[in-house]
Motif scaffolding. Sequence first.
Motif: not given
Lengths: 592, 157
Positions: B66-75
């Motif tokens: 979840i943390a990964d995806m949130q960060t990827t989405l933000a990027m």
Amino acid sequence: MKAIFTRTNFLGMLFTVVGVLVIVQIGRIQTSATAEEFRKQAQQYIGEYKKIYPERGSIYDRWGHLLAGNETVYEVGVNLQYVQDPQTIAAAVSSVTGADFAQTLASASIPYVEGKSEYARLADSVTAEQIDQLSRLQQQYASQSANKRGKGKEAPSLSGLVWSPHLRRSYPEGTLASNVIGFYTYLDREGGRGFYGVEEKYNDLLSGTPQEVWVPNDPNLVQQIPEVPPGASLILTIDREIQSSVEQILDKAVKDTGSSSGTIIVSDPRTGEILAMATTPHLDPNQYWTYDQLFPNSTPFNRAISQTYEPGSVFKVLTMAAALDTNTVTPDTPFLDTGSFEIGGFYIHNWDGAAWGPQNMVGCMQHSLNVCLAWVASQLGPTKFYDYLRAFGIGHKTGIDLAGEVDYPLRLPGDGQWFPVDLGTNSFGQGVAVTPIQMVMAAGALANDGKMMAPHILRAMIQDGRQYNTPPQVVGTPISAQTAHTETAMLTQSLVEESSSALVPGYSVAGKTGTAEIPTETGYTSSLTNASFVGWGPSDNPRFLVYVWLEKPETSKWGSVVAAPVFSDVVKRLVVLMDIPPDDLRKQLASN
Amino acid sequence: MKNRLIQAYKQAPWRVQLQWIGLFLLGLVTIASVAGIYLNISARTSTIGRNIQQMEAQSEQIERNIADMQTTLAMITSAAVMQKRAEEMGFVPAEPGNEVYVTVPSYYGRQPAVLAPPPGPGMVNPPLVQPSYTESLWDWLFQGVAKAAQMQGKVLP
């Protein structure tokens, strides 16, 4: 007589003896000298104590855009007991992750000693793609090894190479708002902490509380691992789009004017919320180790809060506010500018050394006449003048929730370091030092009906699944609403009458330029200046306040030339991003 | 006379043997049953325990994802990336005067982010692992008896 040693009895006795021996051996082992060692060994396999570090809280902008989050990376290491080929391990890890070969080889070659050296870390912050490469290499070597087994050949092996995932701080917006956010030293897994900005100010909240828990390997002893709550997440007052635009405008302005640095703050004067805070240089917090190169010789990380300077004529808005509030002057009070004014045995001159003749207070502000403002301050008297400055928060930290705020003490009558001439020079912003955020807070009173709001960066905090909003706080009411309206009207009029480059077509704004000489060890002998502009709008219902500061501009030393256009550029973006219609349309919509 | 009486009531040797064998088998079956039940419960507990361990590991992995995806989405939706994409599609930043303002009744403009519910009465999460998975057979038996006794106490005045 029955035979005693029948086969049945013999077998029975044999089993009995064996059984007794087994029981005796069990008892012997339980009470032997090495029993305690066996128990300790057994304990190792029952479970392990594990320190669980909570996920560091995220940081969002006011609309929920992620500014600081976490991403999965891997720690790569070796189980020394199973290492067969340190050379191959070092070659693979260094080629894939970029780790130093010699160091990796040295770590992988550490001899295995039970209980002392069982594991060695080779690399950290390894990405998932790199782990995929290592995994493929490991499988490839394993299959080669299986093919060559029994053929007397030594195959390369990555046996013993292991990796484990963990979360690492990540800043998806890169340099955006980095001076506000700060950075987290994520390479230090055990002792990492936040530095500067929000990361330092709210480090304890963001990091949460690590817990040591016992995790059993034996499924019969399974127990719920205590849930370690993640660190609190923060929602900032920063608007990502405004911040981005302001940073672009600032970078261009610094480049175009040849300034050594620049700072722009955009706030909402009604709440004290900081919508954008840009300052140069910008650090990419994902590569925080470049800090020393970017900020040499104690360069402030965030000049908006960490660098004091003599603001110059933007300070006149405070002097005029005090004079208006005490009815010492009105906008129409006449003043004959003869080009100099004597105070404390020294003569004050205008910025151009000229005499501007008959003026009123609007003209004094419009032409930024030092002589006039020194006279105003003398009419006000030192007691009232400095009482007002203190009420505006000059000489004290604003208390903004960012790490690293500084202040410069205000010299007051009776201090020993204060001289009567200071009343004159202080009136136009020389001999007094402030940070940009102090000026934003003080000028905010003029844009908010006399109420001065505490500048803040935290809009809300999310902890234990709940969002706690931070309410705006009134720091004080240094002037009346009437005074605020009067001076705003004066400054609006003065910008229009001088056709200032700060103006934005269709929008009424109030503002004041500032050009301050930079003191040296021998006095004000340098030709370098600090160029500033403070302004707010729309004048009849201010929704933004913008402070611009360009340090040592080279193309022109005047705030009206280099800083005022920057204010205009910022406001042109603000009115679009904040959905503020032009004045006539806004009034028309309001009347419907 | 005495011998006759003894003889009359004495069981036949084969019957005595049969009784002993029966008793032995009864004991064996009892022990086997208890052992079987214990083994069954232990095996199930172990299996569930292992499942719990796996699920806890999965839970950790999901949290990381979840943390990964949130960060990827933000990027991929960062301000710089979005601005570049907009420029590539031919968009230019709006200037004051380019905009059209429309009055929308009951629309109060864009509201700041609400990422979690406001503070309210505290909620205590129930334990994920039920006590029946961690207590011993003794504990289970003892608590069962205690519960039964308690129930009995409630029924009887």
